[in-house]
Design an enzyme around this catalytic site. Structure first.
Site, PDB file in Angstrom:
ATOM      1  N   ARG A  93      -1.779   8.700   3.199  1.00 23.40           N
ATOM      2  CA  ARG A  93      -2.226   9.569   4.294  1.00 23.40           C
ATOM      3  C   ARG A  93      -1.079  10.020   5.210  1.00 23.40           C
ATOM      4  NH1 ARG A  93      -6.801   6.489   7.208  1.00 23.40           N
ATOM      5  NH2 ARG A  93      -6.078   4.723   5.976  1.00 23.40           N
ATOM      6  N   GLY A 116      -5.765  -4.867  -3.756  1.00 22.01           N
ATOM      7  CA  GLY A 116      -6.328  -5.277  -2.469  1.00 22.01           C
ATOM      8  C   GLY A 116      -5.542  -6.363  -1.754  1.00 22.01           C
ATOM      9  N   GLY A 122       0.838  -1.215   0.000  1.00 20.82           N
ATOM     10  CA  GLY A 122       0.000   0.000   0.000  1.00 20.82           C
ATOM     11  C   GLY A 122       0.866   1.255   0.000  1.00 20.82           C
TER      12      GLY A 122
HETATM   13  C1  UD1 Z   1      -8.052  -4.037   5.997  1.00 26.48           C
HETATM   14  C2  UD1 Z   1      -9.157  -5.070   6.122  1.00 26.48           C
HETATM   15  C3  UD1 Z   1     -10.137  -4.603   7.204  1.00 26.48           C
HETATM   16  C4  UD1 Z   1      -9.402  -4.430   8.515  1.00 26.48           C
HETATM   17  C5  UD1 Z   1      -8.252  -3.460   8.335  1.00 26.48           C
HETATM   18  C6  UD1 Z   1      -7.417  -3.470   9.593  1.00 26.48           C
HETATM   19  C7  UD1 Z   1      -9.434  -6.026   3.885  1.00 26.48           C
HETATM   20  C8  UD1 Z   1     -10.275  -6.056   2.668  1.00 26.48           C
HETATM   21  N1  UD1 Z   1      -9.843  -5.211   4.861  1.00 26.48           N
HETATM   22  O1  UD1 Z   1      -8.636  -2.865   5.505  1.00 26.48           O
HETATM   23  O2  UD1 Z   1     -11.153  -5.586   7.393  1.00 26.48           O
HETATM   24  O3  UD1 Z   1     -10.320  -3.941   9.496  1.00 26.48           O
HETATM   25  O4  UD1 Z   1      -7.406  -3.859   7.245  1.00 26.48           O
HETATM   26  O5  UD1 Z   1      -6.413  -2.507   9.509  1.00 26.48           O
HETATM   27  O6  UD1 Z   1      -8.445  -6.731   3.972  1.00 26.48           O
HETATM   28  N2  UD1 Z   1      -1.887  -3.989   0.913  1.00 26.48           N
HETATM   29  C9  UD1 Z   1      -1.135  -4.589  -0.095  1.00 26.48           C
HETATM   30  N3  UD1 Z   1      -1.632  -4.620  -1.357  1.00 26.48           N
HETATM   31  C10 UD1 Z   1      -2.857  -4.103  -1.685  1.00 26.48           C
HETATM   32  C11 UD1 Z   1      -3.615  -3.508  -0.652  1.00 26.48           C
HETATM   33  C12 UD1 Z   1      -3.109  -3.471   0.623  1.00 26.48           C
HETATM   34  O7  UD1 Z   1      -0.025  -5.060   0.154  1.00 26.48           O
HETATM   35  O8  UD1 Z   1      -3.223  -4.185  -2.842  1.00 26.48           O
HETATM   36  C13 UD1 Z   1      -1.350  -3.938   2.266  1.00 26.48           C
HETATM   37  C14 UD1 Z   1      -1.192  -2.516   2.790  1.00 26.48           C
HETATM   38  O9  UD1 Z   1       0.123  -2.025   2.524  1.00 26.48           O
HETATM   39  C15 UD1 Z   1      -1.448  -2.685   4.277  1.00 26.48           C
HETATM   40  C16 UD1 Z   1      -2.392  -3.867   4.356  1.00 26.48           C
HETATM   41  O10 UD1 Z   1      -2.266  -4.560   3.141  1.00 26.48           O
HETATM   42  O11 UD1 Z   1      -0.264  -3.003   4.991  1.00 26.48           O
HETATM   43  C17 UD1 Z   1      -3.832  -3.441   4.600  1.00 26.48           C
HETATM   44  O12 UD1 Z   1      -4.264  -2.635   3.546  1.00 26.48           O
HETATM   45  P1  UD1 Z   1      -5.273  -1.426   3.768  1.00 26.48           P
HETATM   46  O13 UD1 Z   1      -5.521  -0.788   2.481  1.00 26.48           O
HETATM   47  O14 UD1 Z   1      -4.787  -0.577   4.874  1.00 26.48           O
HETATM   48  O15 UD1 Z   1      -6.595  -2.210   4.231  1.00 26.48           O
HETATM   49  P2  UD1 Z   1      -7.817  -1.569   4.962  1.00 26.48           P
HETATM   50  O16 UD1 Z   1      -8.686  -0.920   3.966  1.00 26.48           O
HETATM   51  O17 UD1 Z   1      -7.366  -0.769   6.106  1.00 26.48           O
HETATM   52 MG    MG Z   2      -5.471   0.177   6.712  1.00 29.49          MG
END
Ligand code: UD1
Ligand code: MG
Length: 446
Positions: A17, A82, A13
């Site tokens: 922010r 995601g 990610g």
């Molecule tokens: C996610 C969870 C949510 C939980 C929250 C807790 C999902 C769909 N939702 O949401 O239920 O309450 O975390 O913090 O999983 N990342 C990747 N590749 C991507 C997207 C994200 O590596 O394509 C990594 C990000 O860098 C991060 C983590 O996964 O470290 C979580 O991603 P983030 O976008 O913050 O998920 P949330 O929307 O917060």
């Molecule tokens: Mg998050």
């Protein structure tokens, strides 16, 4: 029975922010990057393998992973579709059996104990999926755990949750453990979700239930799950971590006179009986031995302090400083890449860099080792028992022999033999009646 664990850290990610040019997981807490904190917790579990998912433009994060406390394979995810997609991309690295534990790179306060409980809970229930739940004071933005007949039935992202589910409020911390043998089928079942156009890893719970596989949830202290998405949350996590480090130091027999004002690094080693005054800041790589005293307003980084040594107040000890037993470094003294041997003293206003100060040598106020000539650094070697008078410039490379005395105000640019009394300063001239004559001359001009 021991089960082999593969840890996958999701960190692709962007962390927009944070509003910082630095990738989110390179921000530091207690002197250590967030990604190293997460890898350190992973290492404590003794995993058979660790995988970190990054975006391709994160070469600096990849380098940080490589220097981390846990060897890890790096997988690049592009585009970032995601959390489910991140695991799909890492698929080749996942084992056919054993266990897969998913962590986030931006959740640095997890403890090994909580992760072990999650793994044990999953094994005890032979569940396909185990997740950690939490109750944060502000649940906004988190997925919610939905239960049916007492069993975990789904994780519903906030945007898809109804009001009742939002109110009952056990939130998804994001940390999930999977039975590796069943994970492949669950990943195959993931579908792109609108409106974000993402594969949600959290959908794995519903897909498991659809196959009749059980899923379990375990509630954890929410502070451990604190995610860092903004500078304010980074500061919040720092405060939590500092509190933990201070408590651990005190529990190990270290005196912290004003714990709230002492800032420790994740790797600070303080032996029992050490005493740390208020407003002391530790950068990475500091060891303080028994009964050493660090007086207020001192800053230390990359240094070793021997037993019974006294530092500060207002001392700055930079990387490579080594202060031996009973030595003293006083106010406004800077020491860098230099060893003060047992009982040596530099009590006031000095700079000691690239040097050795022998046992019991005394460095007078205002002494400077002139270690840099604009091109290279040079060493100063001061023998045991030597006495350096106040306001002396030691122009390196230079050696002061054992037991030598250097007169105050000297500029020493040649070696001083052992036992020598060496003075290198302009001579003083005294003119009898000179003061009166000077005044007379001045007055006659007005
Ligand atoms: C996610 C969870 C949510 C939980 C929250 C807790 C999902 C769909 N939702 O949401 O239920 O309450 O975390 O913090 O999983 N990342 C990747 N590749 C991507 C997207 C994200 O590596 O394509 C990594 C990000 O860098 C991060 C983590 O996964 O470290 C979580 O991603 P983030 O976008 O913050 O998920 P949330 O929307 O917060
Ligand atoms: Mg998050």
């Amino acid at each position: 029975m021991s089960v082999s664990v593969t840890v996958v850290v999701l960190a692709a990610g962007k962390g927009t922010r944070m509003k910082s040019p630095r990738p989110k997981v390179l921000h530091r807490l207690a002197g250590r990057s967030m990604i190293h904190h997460v890898l350190a917790v992973a290492a404590e579990l003794g995993p058979t393998r660790a995988v970190v998912v990054l975006a391709p433009d994160m070469a600096n994060v990849a380098a940080e992973v490589e220097s981390g406390p846990q060897p890890a394979t790096i997988v690049f995810q592009e585009p970032q579709l995601g959390t489910g997609h991140a695991l799909l991309v890492a698929r080749d690295q996942l084992p056919a059996t054993g266990e897969v534990l998913v962590l986030y790179g931006d959740t640095p306060l997890l403890t090994p104990a909580t992760l072990r409980s999650l793994l044990e809970t999953r094994r005890a229930a032979a569940a396909a999926v185990a997740v950690l739940g939490m109750r944060p004071p502000d649940p906004g933005g988190y997925g919610r755990l939905a239960f049916a007949g007492g069993a975990l039935a789904a994780i519903v992202e906030e945007r898809h949750a109804d009001d009742e589910l939002k109110r009952q409020g056990l939130c998804n911390a994001g940390i999930m453990a999977f039975d590796a043998a069943r994970l492949g089928a669950l990943l195959d079942a993931l579908e792109l979700r609108t409106p974000k156009n993402e594969y949600y890893l959290t959908d794995a719970v519903e897909h498991a239930r659809a196959r009749g596989w059980s899923c379990v949830a375990l509630e954890m202290p929410w502070l451990e799950a604190l995610g860092v998405n903004s500078q304010a949350q980074l500061a919040e996590a720092e405060a939590v971590l500092q509190d933990r480090l201070r408590q651990a130091a005190m529990a190990a027999g270290v005196t912290l006179i004003g714990p709230d004002t002492v800032f420790l690094a994740a790797d600070t080693q303080l032996e029992e009986g050490a005493e740390i005054g208020p407003y002391v800041v530790f950068g990475p790589g500091v060891r303080v031995a028994q009964a050493a005293q660090i007086l207020p307003f001192s800053h230390l980084e990359g240094v070793t302090i021997g037993p019974g040594a006294q530092i500060g107040p207002f001392a700055r000890l930079r990387p490579g400083a080594e202060i031996a037993a009973g030595a003293r470094v006083g106010n406004f003294v800077e020491v860098k890449n230099a060893r003060l041997e047992a009982g040596a003293k530099a009590n006031h206003l000095s700079y000691i860099g690239d040097a050795r100060v022998g046992a019991k040598a005394n460095i007078g106020a205002g002494t400077i080792t002139c270690n840099y000539d604009g091109f290279a650094k040079h060493r100063t070697d001061i023998g045991a028992g030597a006495f350096i008078g106040s306001n002396t410039a030691l122009v390196a490379p230079v050696t002061i022999g054992e037991g030598a005395v250097v007169g105050a105000g000297s500029t020493i640019d040649r070696d001083v033999p052992p036992g020598s009394l060496s003075i290198a300063r302009g001579r003083q001239t005294d003119i009898p009646d000179g003061a009166a004559r000077l005044r007379a001359r001045r007055l006659s001009k007005t």
